[in-house]
Motif scaffolding. Structure first.
Motif, PDB file in Angstrom:
ATOM      1  N   MET A   1       0.834  -1.204   0.000  1.00 30.29           N
ATOM      2  CA  MET A   1       0.000   0.000   0.000  1.00 30.29           C
ATOM      3  C   MET A   1       0.867   1.251   0.000  1.00 30.29           C
ATOM      4  SD  MET A   1      -3.378  -0.430   2.313  1.00 30.29           S
ATOM      5  CE  MET A   1      -2.519  -0.692   3.857  1.00 30.29           C
ATOM      6  N   ALA A   2       0.326   2.266  -0.610  1.00 31.67           N
ATOM      7  CA  ALA A   2       1.078   3.520  -0.703  1.00 31.67           C
ATOM      8  C   ALA A   2       0.331   4.628   0.035  1.00 31.67           C
ATOM      9  CB  ALA A   2       1.229   3.909  -2.167  1.00 31.67           C
ATOM     10  N   VAL A   3       1.099   5.622   0.471  1.00 22.74           N
ATOM     11  CA  VAL A   3       0.465   6.809   1.059  1.00 22.74           C
ATOM     12  C   VAL A   3      -0.138   7.615  -0.091  1.00 22.74           C
ATOM     13  CG1 VAL A   3       0.859   8.959   2.304  1.00 22.74           C
ATOM     14  CG2 VAL A   3       2.012   6.865   3.035  1.00 22.74           C
ATOM     15  N   GLU A   4      -1.426   7.927   0.030  1.00 26.28           N
ATOM     16  CA  GLU A   4      -2.154   8.689  -0.989  1.00 26.28           C
ATOM     17  C   GLU A   4      -2.790   9.918  -0.358  1.00 26.28           C
ATOM     18  OE1 GLU A   4      -3.952   5.128  -3.835  1.00 26.28           O
ATOM     19  OE2 GLU A   4      -5.172   5.909  -2.208  1.00 26.28           O
ATOM     20  N   ARG A   5      -3.237  10.817  -1.249  1.00 27.15           N
ATOM     21  CA  ARG A   5      -4.058  11.955  -0.824  1.00 27.15           C
ATOM     22  C   ARG A   5      -5.364  11.921  -1.595  1.00 27.15           C
ATOM     23  NH1 ARG A   5       0.454  16.868  -0.479  1.00 27.15           N
ATOM     24  NH2 ARG A   5       1.300  16.214   1.550  1.00 27.15           N
ATOM     25  N   THR A   6      -6.447  12.348  -0.952  1.00 31.19           N
ATOM     26  CA  THR A   6      -7.746  12.396  -1.605  1.00 31.19           C
ATOM     27  C   THR A   6      -8.462  13.684  -1.220  1.00 31.19           C
ATOM     28  OG1 THR A   6      -9.751  11.087  -2.043  1.00 31.19           O
ATOM     29  CG2 THR A   6      -8.980  11.132   0.240  1.00 31.19           C
ATOM     30  N   LEU A   7      -9.351  14.132  -2.110  1.00 31.37           N
ATOM     31  CA  LEU A   7     -10.113  15.359  -1.857  1.00 31.37           C
ATOM     32  C   LEU A   7     -11.418  14.982  -1.172  1.00 31.37           C
ATOM     33  CD1 LEU A   7     -12.445  17.556  -3.055  1.00 31.37           C
ATOM     34  CD2 LEU A   7     -10.281  18.435  -2.186  1.00 31.37           C
ATOM     35  N   SER A   8     -11.719  15.656  -0.091  1.00 29.37           N
ATOM     36  CA  SER A   8     -12.949  15.437   0.655  1.00 29.37           C
ATOM     37  C   SER A   8     -13.709  16.749   0.744  1.00 29.37           C
ATOM     38  CB  SER A   8     -12.579  14.939   2.067  1.00 29.37           C
ATOM     39  OG  SER A   8     -13.683  15.019   2.946  1.00 29.37           O
ATOM     40  N   ILE A   9     -15.029  16.657   0.663  1.00 25.30           N
ATOM     41  CA  ILE A   9     -15.874  17.843   0.891  1.00 25.30           C
ATOM     42  C   ILE A   9     -16.932  17.481   1.933  1.00 25.30           C
ATOM     43  CG2 ILE A   9     -17.410  19.578  -0.105  1.00 25.30           C
ATOM     44  CD1 ILE A   9     -16.279  18.957  -2.848  1.00 25.30           C
ATOM     45  N   ILE A  10     -16.988  18.268   3.007  1.00 24.30           N
ATOM     46  CA  ILE A  10     -18.115  18.174   3.942  1.00 24.30           C
ATOM     47  C   ILE A  10     -19.192  19.112   3.395  1.00 24.30           C
ATOM     48  CG2 ILE A  10     -18.897  18.462   6.317  1.00 24.30           C
ATOM     49  CD1 ILE A  10     -16.060  17.882   7.249  1.00 24.30           C
ATOM     50  N   LYS A  11     -20.344  18.543   3.051  1.00 17.91           N
ATOM     51  CA  LYS A  11     -21.353  19.242   2.254  1.00 17.91           C
ATOM     52  C   LYS A  11     -22.276  20.125   3.110  1.00 17.91           C
ATOM     53  CE  LYS A  11     -21.333  15.715  -1.375  1.00 17.91           C
ATOM     54  NZ  LYS A  11     -22.185  14.913  -2.289  1.00 17.91           N
ATOM     55  N   PRO A  12     -23.075  20.986   2.432  1.00 22.93           N
ATOM     56  CA  PRO A  12     -23.908  21.951   3.180  1.00 22.93           C
ATOM     57  C   PRO A  12     -24.895  21.331   4.163  1.00 22.93           C
ATOM     58  CG  PRO A  12     -23.735  22.633   0.892  1.00 22.93           C
ATOM     59  CD  PRO A  12     -23.103  21.267   0.982  1.00 22.93           C
ATOM     60  N   ASP A  13     -25.415  20.125   3.882  1.00 23.99           N
ATOM     61  CA  ASP A  13     -26.348  19.522   4.859  1.00 23.99           C
ATOM     62  C   ASP A  13     -25.647  19.256   6.178  1.00 23.99           C
ATOM     63  OD1 ASP A  13     -25.147  17.182   3.208  1.00 23.99           O
ATOM     64  OD2 ASP A  13     -25.952  16.184   4.974  1.00 23.99           O
ATOM     65  N   ALA A  14     -24.344  18.941   6.111  1.00 26.28           N
ATOM     66  CA  ALA A  14     -23.581  18.621   7.329  1.00 26.28           C
ATOM     67  C   ALA A  14     -23.085  19.881   8.036  1.00 26.28           C
ATOM     68  CB  ALA A  14     -22.415  17.707   6.982  1.00 26.28           C
ATOM     69  N   THR A  15     -22.621  20.886   7.273  1.00 23.32           N
ATOM     70  CA  THR A  15     -22.171  22.117   7.948  1.00 23.32           C
ATOM     71  C   THR A  15     -23.354  22.810   8.622  1.00 23.32           C
ATOM     72  OG1 THR A  15     -22.383  23.478   5.937  1.00 23.32           O
ATOM     73  CG2 THR A  15     -20.226  22.489   6.370  1.00 23.32           C
ATOM     74  N   ARG A  16     -24.535  22.715   7.979  1.00 21.36           N
ATOM     75  CA  ARG A  16     -25.751  23.338   8.542  1.00 21.36           C
ATOM     76  C   ARG A  16     -26.080  22.742   9.905  1.00 21.36           C
ATOM     77  NH1 ARG A  16     -28.979  22.182   4.241  1.00 21.36           N
ATOM     78  NH2 ARG A  16     -28.290  24.057   3.180  1.00 21.36           N
ATOM     79  N   ARG A  17     -25.818  21.427  10.053  1.00 18.28           N
ATOM     80  CA  ARG A  17     -26.138  20.740  11.323  1.00 18.28           C
ATOM     81  C   ARG A  17     -24.943  20.688  12.264  1.00 18.28           C
ATOM     82  NH1 ARG A  17     -27.940  15.275   9.347  1.00 18.28           N
ATOM     83  NH2 ARG A  17     -26.864  15.937   7.457  1.00 18.28           N
ATOM     84  N   ASN A  18     -23.898  21.467  11.947  1.00 14.67           N
ATOM     85  CA  ASN A  18     -22.738  21.601  12.840  1.00 14.67           C
ATOM     86  C   ASN A  18     -22.029  20.261  13.074  1.00 14.67           C
ATOM     87  OD1 ASN A  18     -21.173  23.496  14.189  1.00 14.67           O
ATOM     88  ND2 ASN A  18     -22.208  23.209  16.141  1.00 14.67           N
ATOM     89  N   LEU A  19     -21.869  19.481  11.984  1.00 10.98           N
ATOM     90  CA  LEU A  19     -21.316  18.127  12.100  1.00 10.98           C
ATOM     91  C   LEU A  19     -19.855  18.030  11.676  1.00 10.98           C
ATOM     92  CD1 LEU A  19     -24.379  16.118  10.690  1.00 10.98           C
ATOM     93  CD2 LEU A  19     -23.575  16.209  13.069  1.00 10.98           C
TER      94      LEU A  19
END
Ligand code: CMP
Length: 140
Positions: A1-19
């Motif tokens: 296995m190799a060390v990788e990077r990935t793009l993540s987005i916490i979406k508006p439904d989750a930021t709205r609920r303070n998650l």
């Protein structure tokens, strides 16, 4: 296995609920490291360009409207096998199909408002990271 990077987005439904913190704990407990993070309001043009691959899909306009309905948290996650690992931690796109303990099982509201996005392959991860982050903003 190799060390990788990935793009993540916490979406508006989750930021709205303070998650944001609860979701970040899932990533960290799952062995991923948040090596870049910023909370932003996406423009319509940015959301359309980011999801350009889905332009012909019936859900495209609703998806763009949803993604600009509130702030998102853009992140780069790093770790062993990070792309696949993040997809395990997120769970299936549709929360109805997501496994117990996954982010989408616990937090997603619907197939659209599914709390998080994660890159699906090494090529898309590289493109998506470069779409939102300068190299100098990522500190491993
Ligand atoms: P994401 O992983 O960000 O990639 C595309 C997004 O489109 C998906 O998560 C959902 O938020 C949204 N979406 C809405 N409807 C559908 C659908 N029927 N199939 C797949 N994705 C959908």
């Amino acid at each position: 296995m190799a060390v990788e990077r990935t793009l993540s987005i916490i979406k508006p439904d989750a930021t709205r609920r303070n998650l944001t913190g609860k979701i970040n704990a899932k990533f960290e407990d799952g062995g991923l490291r948040i090596v870049a993070q910023k909370r932003v309001q996406l423009s319509k043009a940015q959301a359309e360009a980011f999801y350009g691959v889905h332009r012909e899909r019936g859900f495209f306009n609703d998806l763009v409207s949803f993604m600009i309905s509130g702030p998102v948290v853009l992140q780069v996650l790093e770790g062993e096998n990070a792309i696949a690992r993040n997809r395990e931690i997120m769970g299936a796109t549709n929360p109805a199909n997501a496994a117990e303990g996954t982010i989408r099982k616990e937090f997603a509201e619907s197939i659209e408002a599914n709390s998080v996005h994660g890159s699906d392959a090494p090529e898309t991860a590289a493109q998506e990271i470069a779409f939102f982050f300068a190299g100098t903003e990522i500190v491993g």
